[in-house]
Design a protein around this motif. Structure first.
Motif, PDB file in Angstrom:
ATOM      1  N   VAL A 180      10.703   0.204 -10.732  1.00  0.00           N
ATOM      2  CA  VAL A 180      10.760  -1.257 -10.911  1.00  0.00           C
ATOM      3  C   VAL A 180      11.259  -1.776  -9.610  1.00  0.00           C
ATOM      4  CG1 VAL A 180      11.884  -3.367 -11.858  1.00  0.00           C
ATOM      5  CG2 VAL A 180      10.885  -1.451 -13.491  1.00  0.00           C
ATOM      6  N   VAL A 181      12.327  -1.289  -9.152  1.00  0.00           N
ATOM      7  CA  VAL A 181      12.994  -1.575  -7.916  1.00  0.00           C
ATOM      8  C   VAL A 181      12.025  -1.506  -6.591  1.00  0.00           C
ATOM      9  CG1 VAL A 181      14.770  -0.915  -6.193  1.00  0.00           C
ATOM     10  CG2 VAL A 181      15.459  -0.914  -8.435  1.00  0.00           C
ATOM     11  N   PRO A 182      11.354  -0.451  -6.483  1.00  0.00           N
ATOM     12  CA  PRO A 182      10.344  -0.498  -5.206  1.00  0.00           C
ATOM     13  C   PRO A 182       9.280  -1.589  -5.511  1.00  0.00           C
ATOM     14  CG  PRO A 182      10.674   1.742  -6.027  1.00  0.00           C
ATOM     15  CD  PRO A 182      11.316   0.938  -7.149  1.00  0.00           C
ATOM     16  N   LEU A 183       8.700  -1.830  -6.891  1.00  0.00           N
ATOM     17  CA  LEU A 183       7.586  -2.734  -7.052  1.00  0.00           C
ATOM     18  C   LEU A 183       8.409  -4.075  -6.595  1.00  0.00           C
ATOM     19  CD1 LEU A 183       5.777  -1.359 -10.180  1.00  0.00           C
ATOM     20  CD2 LEU A 183       4.926  -1.445  -7.942  1.00  0.00           C
ATOM     21  N   ALA A 184       9.261  -4.583  -6.946  1.00  0.00           N
ATOM     22  CA  ALA A 184      10.252  -5.724  -6.779  1.00  0.00           C
ATOM     23  C   ALA A 184      10.175  -6.009  -5.488  1.00  0.00           C
ATOM     24  CB  ALA A 184      11.553  -5.826  -7.423  1.00  0.00           C
ATOM     25  N   LEU A 185      10.694  -4.955  -4.669  1.00  0.00           N
ATOM     26  CA  LEU A 185      10.832  -5.079  -3.246  1.00  0.00           C
ATOM     27  C   LEU A 185       9.692  -5.504  -2.191  1.00  0.00           C
ATOM     28  CD1 LEU A 185      13.576  -2.361  -2.488  1.00  0.00           C
ATOM     29  CD2 LEU A 185      13.980  -4.885  -2.595  1.00  0.00           C
ATOM     30  N   GLN A 186       8.518  -5.127  -3.220  1.00  0.00           N
ATOM     31  CA  GLN A 186       7.243  -5.665  -2.381  1.00  0.00           C
ATOM     32  C   GLN A 186       7.414  -7.329  -1.926  1.00  0.00           C
ATOM     33  OE1 GLN A 186       3.616  -3.303  -4.048  1.00  0.00           O
ATOM     34  NE2 GLN A 186       4.820  -4.081  -5.658  1.00  0.00           N
ATOM     35  N   ARG A 246      17.686   6.181 -11.903  1.00  0.00           N
ATOM     36  CA  ARG A 246      16.934   6.790 -13.077  1.00  0.00           C
ATOM     37  C   ARG A 246      16.529   5.720 -13.939  1.00  0.00           C
ATOM     38  NH1 ARG A 246      17.265  10.065  -9.953  1.00  0.00           N
ATOM     39  NH2 ARG A 246      18.469  12.198  -9.818  1.00  0.00           N
ATOM     40  N   GLY A 247      15.666   6.169 -14.893  1.00  0.00           N
ATOM     41  CA  GLY A 247      15.021   5.386 -15.934  1.00  0.00           C
ATOM     42  C   GLY A 247      13.711   4.509 -15.285  1.00  0.00           C
ATOM     43  N   SER A 270       0.741  -1.035  -0.074  1.00  0.00           N
ATOM     44  CA  SER A 270      -0.272   0.033  -0.086  1.00  0.00           C
ATOM     45  C   SER A 270       0.762   1.367   0.222  1.00  0.00           C
ATOM     46  CB  SER A 270      -1.164   0.077   1.325  1.00  0.00           C
ATOM     47  OG  SER A 270      -0.264  -0.098   2.385  1.00  0.00           O
ATOM     48  N   GLY A 271       1.970   1.059   0.673  1.00  0.00           N
ATOM     49  CA  GLY A 271       2.867   2.462   0.789  1.00  0.00           C
ATOM     50  C   GLY A 271       3.860   2.715  -0.493  1.00  0.00           C
ATOM     51  N   ILE A 272       4.177   1.653  -1.215  1.00  0.00           N
ATOM     52  CA  ILE A 272       4.978   1.881  -2.434  1.00  0.00           C
ATOM     53  C   ILE A 272       4.117   2.444  -3.613  1.00  0.00           C
ATOM     54  CG2 ILE A 272       6.034   0.348  -4.374  1.00  0.00           C
ATOM     55  CD1 ILE A 272       7.600  -0.956  -2.049  1.00  0.00           C
ATOM     56  N   TRP A 285      10.415   5.214   2.503  1.00  0.00           N
ATOM     57  CA  TRP A 285      11.715   5.528   2.064  1.00  0.00           C
ATOM     58  C   TRP A 285      12.416   4.882   1.034  1.00  0.00           C
ATOM     59  CZ3 TRP A 285      13.535   9.697   4.314  1.00  0.00           C
ATOM     60  CH2 TRP A 285      12.828  10.297   5.580  1.00  0.00           C
ATOM     61  N   ILE A 286      11.851   3.594   0.692  1.00  0.00           N
ATOM     62  CA  ILE A 286      12.340   2.974  -0.590  1.00  0.00           C
ATOM     63  C   ILE A 286      12.169   4.198  -1.875  1.00  0.00           C
ATOM     64  CG2 ILE A 286      11.817   1.160  -1.961  1.00  0.00           C
ATOM     65  CD1 ILE A 286      11.551  -0.686   0.496  1.00  0.00           C
ATOM     66  N   ASN A 287      10.680   4.547  -1.746  1.00  0.00           N
ATOM     67  CA  ASN A 287      10.305   5.471  -2.742  1.00  0.00           C
ATOM     68  C   ASN A 287      11.243   6.736  -2.832  1.00  0.00           C
ATOM     69  OD1 ASN A 287       8.230   3.789  -3.876  1.00  0.00           O
ATOM     70  ND2 ASN A 287       6.804   4.805  -2.514  1.00  0.00           N
ATOM     71  N   TYR A 288      11.509   7.175  -1.657  1.00  0.00           N
ATOM     72  CA  TYR A 288      12.250   8.374  -1.442  1.00  0.00           C
ATOM     73  C   TYR A 288      13.555   8.134  -2.210  1.00  0.00           C
ATOM     74  CZ  TYR A 288      14.541  12.701   0.165  1.00  0.00           C
ATOM     75  OH  TYR A 288      15.246  13.748   0.543  1.00  0.00           O
ATOM     76  N   GLY A 289      14.127   7.150  -1.581  1.00  0.00           N
ATOM     77  CA  GLY A 289      15.609   6.737  -2.119  1.00  0.00           C
ATOM     78  C   GLY A 289      15.802   6.518  -3.759  1.00  0.00           C
ATOM     79  N   SER A 290      14.552   5.758  -4.163  1.00  0.00           N
ATOM     80  CA  SER A 290      14.594   5.453  -5.645  1.00  0.00           C
ATOM     81  C   SER A 290      14.652   6.727  -6.493  1.00  0.00           C
ATOM     82  CB  SER A 290      13.439   4.377  -6.007  1.00  0.00           C
ATOM     83  OG  SER A 290      13.637   3.293  -5.261  1.00  0.00           O
ATOM     84  N   LEU A 291      13.826   7.806  -5.811  1.00  0.00           N
ATOM     85  CA  LEU A 291      13.728   8.921  -6.505  1.00  0.00           C
ATOM     86  C   LEU A 291      15.005   9.788  -6.691  1.00  0.00           C
ATOM     87  CD1 LEU A 291      11.465  10.962  -8.133  1.00  0.00           C
ATOM     88  CD2 LEU A 291      11.356  12.076  -5.765  1.00  0.00           C
TER      89      LEU A 291
END
Length: 534
Positions: free
Chosen positions: A196-202, A190-191, A44-46, A180-186
């Motif tokens: 994809v990384v946040p979605l996979a970490l679910q 890039r690209g 829900s957070g990602i 925080w995963i979203n914030y770090g990814s942003l």
């Protein structure tokens, strides 16, 4: 551990309990199962942060679209998970009753992993994204139903609230990690890998859930329901860290046996229609089912998941500009939720009680939401101008709302609905509660984007709507919710006015059933008599 708990938890049950039952084993078991809550929190957070990322919007056709179209697509992507959760929560009840709590959680974890892989690999195909989120939702929904049930059936009575409430703690921990995963990814990726990384970490909590449950035991109360008495007692001894002949084990095991035999005498069949009849025709059981459903509706109508799913958009409506700033504020929001939930579980859950926790947080949440709505209506933020002092108070109210929710309506609802049902109906009752929660979670997730666009400037009416609901929830608790703190699961029938006239002396430990004398049968009838006090 036992000494520390007695200092923190003010609960009468702890005074007579042996210290061995509060060892590390029961906490590790609860944490392993509660990875299902972290799974829901990360899912829900990602998604809320991913929806705001430029690479995701371009890949899925959301970029530069009209506000209404973007809101609808966002709502569809988010709410597909809740649709799967609703189906999973209902399907989990027969699975957990037939094959056990532990296999049901293993299946939930496997489904969530499959769905997460599909989301990460969708590559711009909305159909694949929808299917992946639905499958993940089935796993999350099933886990949400089985998890509190499994923990409550294993937990000692004095700390059952805290252990069952760990489910909510793991939810908010997952939300915090997601933010925080979203914030770090942003900031650092890039690209297309940015989303994809946040979605996979679910998938991470799903993997932890699978490994943890593979190593854990089955619920002793479920084993007893299957007439696997020796396994049930051996498991109970293992979880309590006590020998088989210890008086505490003898008493708890005897209570389990007596209650199960009473229930079987009350209504002999165990098919789905027999259980439905038992739930809805006996007033005490019907009362518990209705309370369960209403509590779960109220939990969602606080508006908490409106913030969880759409926090970046909500912070933007309050005047916080810039995607990175929004995601940072969202991350702080996640920290507040996690810390507040942890404080509640350690110091409050089994001390203050369920009823008082729900009452005061209803008022606190309502006041926070009301202020936000009035601020957005009276002095809405203007683009290009700094946030005024009243706006910062509104931001603080978001955090205060999050803390209040974690002191009441977040963890307490899951604790309450998993502990009040009678043993035969516990799985079905929790399934109804979880399904209701996901149904209204779906309603909120689907409606909020449109509400923020259509209910006044910057959606001020949305906050006032949830404030009114929070006030009304307090009224409901005042009149209809009894306290359950410190009661064993086997005492809930008496609290809600359902008991069976059976002499404890008639219990036969060799046969694992209740034997009645001829005199008792003449006095009470050939079968047990139900006493209704409501």
């Amino acid at each position: 551990m036992s000494f520390l708990l007695k200092k923190i938890v003010h609960n009468e049950a702890m005074k007579s309990d042996p210290k061995e039952i509060y060892g590390w084993r029961v906490y590790l078991l609860a944490c392993s199962a509660c990875c299902g809550g972290m799974l829901f929190g990360m899912d829900s957070g990602i998604i809320g942060g991913v929806l705001t990322m430029d690479p995701f919007q371009k890949k899925y056709g959301l970029y530069n679209k009209p506000a209404d179209d973007t809101a609808n697509l966002n709502a569809n992507i988010v709410s597909t998970l809740q649709a799967g959760c609703f189906a999973g929560a209902l399907a989990a009840s027969p699975v957990s009753d037939r094959w056990g709590r532990r296999p049901a959680l293993l299946i939930s974890a496997a489904l969530a992993i499959v769905g997460t892989v599909m989301q990460a690999a969708a590559s711009g195909k909305l159909a694949v994204m929808y299917i992946g989120r639905f499958i993940t939702g089935v796993g999350v929904g099933a886990a949400s139903m089985v998890n509190p049930l499994y923990v409550s059936e294993n937990a000692p009575r004095a700390i059952r609230g805290g252990l069952t409430g760990l489910y909510q703690f793991f939810i908010v921990s997952g939300i915090m990690l997601a933010f925080w995963i979203n914030y770090g990814s942003l900031l650092h990726i890039r690209g297309t890998a940015m989303y994809v990384v946040p979605l996979a970490l679910q998938a991470l909590p799903a993997v932890l859930l699978f490994i943890g449950m593979y190593l854990c035991n089955e619920s002793p109360r479920w084993l007893a329901k299957q007439d696997r008495w020796e396994e049930s007692k051996a498991t109970l001894c293992k979880v309590r860290a006590l020998p088989e002949n210890h008086p505490y084990i003898e008493e708890e095991f005897r209570d389990i046996k007596i209650q199960l035999d009473n229930e079987r005498e009350l209504i002999g069949g165990s098919g789905i229609w027999d259980l439905q009849r038992e739930m809805w025709t006996i007033p005490g059981n019907r009362k518990r089912a209705i309370i369960t459903i209403i509590l779960m509706i109220c939990q969602q109508m606080t508006g908490t998941n409106a913030i969880n799913y759409y926090a970046p958009q909500i912070f933007q409506n309050l005047g916080v500009v810039g995607n990175a700033t929004n995601l940072f504020a969202t991350g702080v929001y996640g920290i507040v939720k996690t810390v507040a939930c942890g404080v509640f579980l350690v110091f409050v859950a089994d001390s203050l009680g369920r009823r008082r926790s729900l009452l005061w947080t209803s008022v606190a949440q309502a006041l926070a939401m009301l202020y936000i709505g009035l601020y957005v209506r009276i002095a809405p933020p203007e683009e290009g101008k700094p946030v005024p002092a009243a706006g910062y108070v509104a931001l603080v109210c978001i955090f205060l709302f999050a803390a209040a929710f974690q002191f009441g309506w977040g963890p307490v609802c899951w604790i309450y609905v998993s502990e009040i049902p009678t043993a035969r109906l516990r799985s079905l009752n929790v399934a109804f509660g979880a399904a209701t929660q996901w149904l209204f979670n779906f309603v909120v997730a689907r409606a909020v984007p449109s509400m923020l666009v259509t209910m006044g400037s910057n959606g001020y009416g949305t906050y006032i709507f949830f404030a009114v609901f929070c006030f009304s929830m307090g009224v409901f608790v005042w009149f209809f919710i009894p306290e359950t703190k410190g009661l064993s699961l086997e005492k809930m029938d008496e609290l809600f006015g359902v008991s069976t006239v059976v002499s404890p002396k008639a219990y036969d430990p060799e046969r694992g059933s209740i034997q009645k004398s001829d005199q008792e049968k003449n006095e009470t009838g050939a079968t047990s008599t139900t006493i209704e006090r409501v």
